[in-house]
Design an enzyme around this catalytic site. Structure first.
Site, PDB file in Angstrom:
ATOM      1  N   THR A 186       0.843  -1.192   0.000  1.00 42.42           N
ATOM      2  CA  THR A 186       0.000   0.000   0.000  1.00 42.42           C
ATOM      3  C   THR A 186       0.878   1.241   0.000  1.00 42.42           C
ATOM      4  O   THR A 186       2.078   1.170   0.274  1.00 42.42           O
ATOM      5  CB  THR A 186      -0.902   0.018   1.242  1.00 42.42           C
ATOM      6  OG1 THR A 186      -0.076   0.052   2.418  1.00 42.42           O
ATOM      7  CG2 THR A 186      -1.787  -1.223   1.296  1.00 42.42           C
ATOM      8  N   GLU A 331      -5.857  -3.841  -1.336  1.00 45.08           N
ATOM      9  CA  GLU A 331      -6.325  -4.990  -0.566  1.00 45.08           C
ATOM     10  C   GLU A 331      -7.437  -5.781  -1.254  1.00 45.08           C
ATOM     11  O   GLU A 331      -7.804  -6.862  -0.788  1.00 45.08           O
ATOM     12  CB  GLU A 331      -6.810  -4.522   0.816  1.00 45.08           C
ATOM     13  CG  GLU A 331      -5.704  -4.052   1.743  1.00 45.08           C
ATOM     14  CD  GLU A 331      -5.380  -2.570   1.622  1.00 45.08           C
ATOM     15  OE1 GLU A 331      -4.772  -2.015   2.558  1.00 45.08           O
ATOM     16  OE2 GLU A 331      -5.727  -1.961   0.579  1.00 45.08           O
ATOM     17  N   LYS A 440     -16.594  16.603  10.103  1.00 42.58           N
ATOM     18  CA  LYS A 440     -17.733  16.629  11.011  1.00 42.58           C
ATOM     19  C   LYS A 440     -17.919  18.047  11.524  1.00 42.58           C
ATOM     20  O   LYS A 440     -17.078  18.582  12.238  1.00 42.58           O
ATOM     21  CB  LYS A 440     -17.524  15.659  12.178  1.00 42.58           C
ATOM     22  CG  LYS A 440     -18.799  15.440  12.988  1.00 42.58           C
ATOM     23  CD  LYS A 440     -18.675  14.286  13.955  1.00 42.58           C
ATOM     24  CE  LYS A 440     -20.020  13.984  14.613  1.00 42.58           C
ATOM     25  NZ  LYS A 440     -19.942  12.839  15.552  1.00 42.58           N
ATOM     26  N   TRP A 445     -22.166  15.423   8.990  1.00 39.94           N
ATOM     27  CA  TRP A 445     -21.041  14.932   8.201  1.00 39.94           C
ATOM     28  C   TRP A 445     -21.036  15.622   6.841  1.00 39.94           C
ATOM     29  O   TRP A 445     -22.069  15.721   6.176  1.00 39.94           O
ATOM     30  CB  TRP A 445     -21.123  13.429   8.014  1.00 39.94           C
ATOM     31  CG  TRP A 445     -20.941  12.668   9.302  1.00 39.94           C
ATOM     32  CD1 TRP A 445     -21.919  12.197  10.110  1.00 39.94           C
ATOM     33  CD2 TRP A 445     -19.707  12.309   9.923  1.00 39.94           C
ATOM     34  NE1 TRP A 445     -21.377  11.558  11.195  1.00 39.94           N
ATOM     35  CE2 TRP A 445     -20.023  11.598  11.111  1.00 39.94           C
ATOM     36  CE3 TRP A 445     -18.364  12.502   9.591  1.00 39.94           C
ATOM     37  CZ2 TRP A 445     -19.056  11.099  11.965  1.00 39.94           C
ATOM     38  CZ3 TRP A 445     -17.396  11.994  10.435  1.00 39.94           C
ATOM     39  CH2 TRP A 445     -17.737  11.306  11.605  1.00 39.94           C
TER      40      TRP A 445
END
Length: 541
Positions: A186, A331, A440, A445
């Site tokens: 990654t 992944e 937030k 959100w």
């Protein structure tokens, strides 16, 4: 009772063996880092992959050994995919765009015994060699004429010399299909890179899924050019999918600039491509500046990060190229979703279907997903509820390579992606943010991706990023950071007004800052960790 079918193991080498037998004359075309264009067939690639296999065995490479690559999209890199995995070893594609300290960590963590590299990266590997003592041999992916007169690299030789010493009379061995075949790390933007170890089984199943019409939709009639690098999640599986269907494969090498890409698109009759949004944003500008058109390119898949709807519309209206959204990660091999339309969307105009196509799409067979709240409770697929995105499937990671610590699985076996998403009643998933990037504000959100996509639709904006900055009253508020298009001007006041009526009022950015360029990860994603450092302590007026 067991079925009475042959237990033929799924193996990566079997893909190229199939292409060499049934698509023998189909071309693989590559732009070479040392200059020029190389052209041969699947049959020739298969012969050379077998020569490579014998050379690796002669050098003492054993099953499970890691063999590293620092290489562009070329025919030699393609051969390494198959030759290394074919003997039961692990092809470890290393991203040369990572920071030097990350490269050292990855090479040492993987314990690569050999490293194959393109001429472009000779200065880099000469710096890496003294601090990567486990690498026993360094191989230049070129002919002997390109070897440096002097080098401190241990065991340095040329790839072509390595192959020329071998015959192609090698029979691929049979082994368990769960044997490891390739390794990718990654990007490691917030911590050390993590290794994802793919198996022959997961890779072949993933490649088959990539060929599905509602996935990447590869076919024998296609001419496929993966612009996504072969060191980035195995070029999204295209070096495996193309030979499965027998499609012509075009590999752009180190020529990733718009002019070089356009030249190959046209000269090789490319019909399908894939890459991250930054590639297509730059190419759109190049096409506009020269009043150019594509003669054969008709569709491309965009992934890696969210594709702005304005980019989709521009490619379709101006260049007659369809952009399809896809989602995945290292992944997940990486394919997880594709954003093709379904039968119920027949009759919709391009404008009407754009909000659907702008989502990350529906899962491909083999992948399952759900969204959950902070307590792990599944949320409804109503297109409004958003939560942490979890996935599972036969090409989804179970654990990280050599981590020594548990992976990201839940107690019931789902992988935590780190994305926040919604899923609508038709199954279309939409990423609203990375969990670490969502803003937030006052208990609500705010999706930074939605704001970025809207900013990109402004004609004077070349690129945009949104981060949360501290607010005494609201905890966080969105800050818009913008790169202007060359030759165009726009003020902060004009951009803030551009959001009026297009998003909920509490979602509107509080301020705009202009920069010359935005930081990106090694895989082309916005590096928001750097932006948060750059704007630490920022106070909205």
């Amino acid at each position: 009772m067991l079925g009475l079918m042959m237990a033929e193991p799924l193996r990566v080498a079997g893909i190229l063996e199939h292409a060499a037998k049934w698509h023998a004359d189909t071309e693989i075309v590559a732009r070479l880092p040392e200059g020029g264009i190389h052209r041969y067939t699947y049959a020739a690639a298969h012969r050379r992959a077998k020569q490579l296999a014998k050379a690796l065995l002669r050098l003492g490479v054993a099953p499970g050994d890691r063999v590293g690559t620092l290489a562009w999209n070329t025919h030699r890199h393609f051969e390494l995919y198959y030759g290394v995995a074919g003997i039961g070893a692990v092809c470890h594609t290393v991203n040369p765009r990572l920071f030097p300290e990350q490269l050292v960590y990855i090479l040492n963590h993987a314990e690569d015994r050999l490293l194959f590299f393109d001429l472009t990266f000779l200065p880099l590997v000469e710096r890496l060699a003294p601090i990567c003592p486990q690498v026993e041999k360094w191989v230049l992916l070129a002919g002997p004429e390109h070897l440096p007169a002097q080098s401190a690299l241990p065991g340095l030789c040329s790839y072509e010399d390595l192959l020329s010493a071998e015959r192609a009379d090698y029979a691929w061995p049979l082994f368990d299909e769960n044997t490891a075949c390739s390794l990718c790390y990654t990007s490691g933007t917030t911590d050390q890179p993590k290794g994802v170890l793919y198996s022959h089984r997961s890779t072949v199943l993933h490649a088959l899924a990539a060929c599905l019409p509602d996935s990447l939709g590869c076919a024998a009639l296609d001419v496929i050019m993966p612009v996504v690098p072969m060191f980035h999640v195995n070029a999204w599986g295209l070096p495996y999918a193309a030979p499965i269907v027998g499609a012509k494969l075009v590999l752009p090498g180190a020529g990733m600039d718009s002019a070089s890409l356009y030249e190959l698109f046209e000269s090789e009759g490319v019909t399908f491509s894939a890459g991250v949004p930054t590639i297509w944003l730059a190419l759109l500008q190049f096409m506009r500046e020269g009043h150019r058109q594509f003669s054969t390119l008709r569709r491309t898949v965009v992934g890696g990060s969210s594709c702005p709807p304005a980019l989709m519309t521009a490619f379709e209206d101006e260049l007659h190229v369809t952009i399809t959204h896809a989602w995945g990660m290292t992944e997940t091999s990486p394919l997880g979703t594709g954003a093709r339309l379904t039968a119920k969307h027949k009759g919709l105009s391009a404008a009407e279907s754009l909000p659907i196509r702008a989502k990350q799409g529906r899962v491909v067979y083999g992948v399952d997903m759900k969204i959950v709240d902070d307590e792990g409770i599944a949320l409804p697929h109503n297109g409004m509820a958003f939560g942490d995105l979890l996935v599972r499937g036969p090409w989804v990671v179970r654990d990280y390579f050599g981590s020594g610590t548990p992976g990201e699985l839940t107690a019931d076996g789902w992988f935590r992606t780190g994305d926040v998403a919604t899923i609508d009643p038709d199954g279309y998933m939409q990423i609203t943010d990375r969990s670490k990037d969502v803003i937030k504000s006052g208990g609500e959100w705010i999706s930074s991706i939605d704001l970025e996509n809207l900013a990109i639709s402004h004609p004077a904006v070349a690129e945009a990023a949104v981060i949360g900055v501290p607010s005494a009253r609201w905890a966080e508020r969105p800050l818009l950071i913008v790169v202007r298009r060359p030759g165009l001007d726009v003020s902060a006041k004009e951009l803030l007004a551009f959001f009026k009526g297009k998003v909920a009022r509490f979602c509107e950015p509080d301020a705009v800052e202009f920069v010359d360029q935005l930081p990106h990860t090694a895989t082309g994603k916005l590096l928001k960790t750097q932006l948060r450092k750059d704007f630490a302590g920022y106070a909205v007026a």
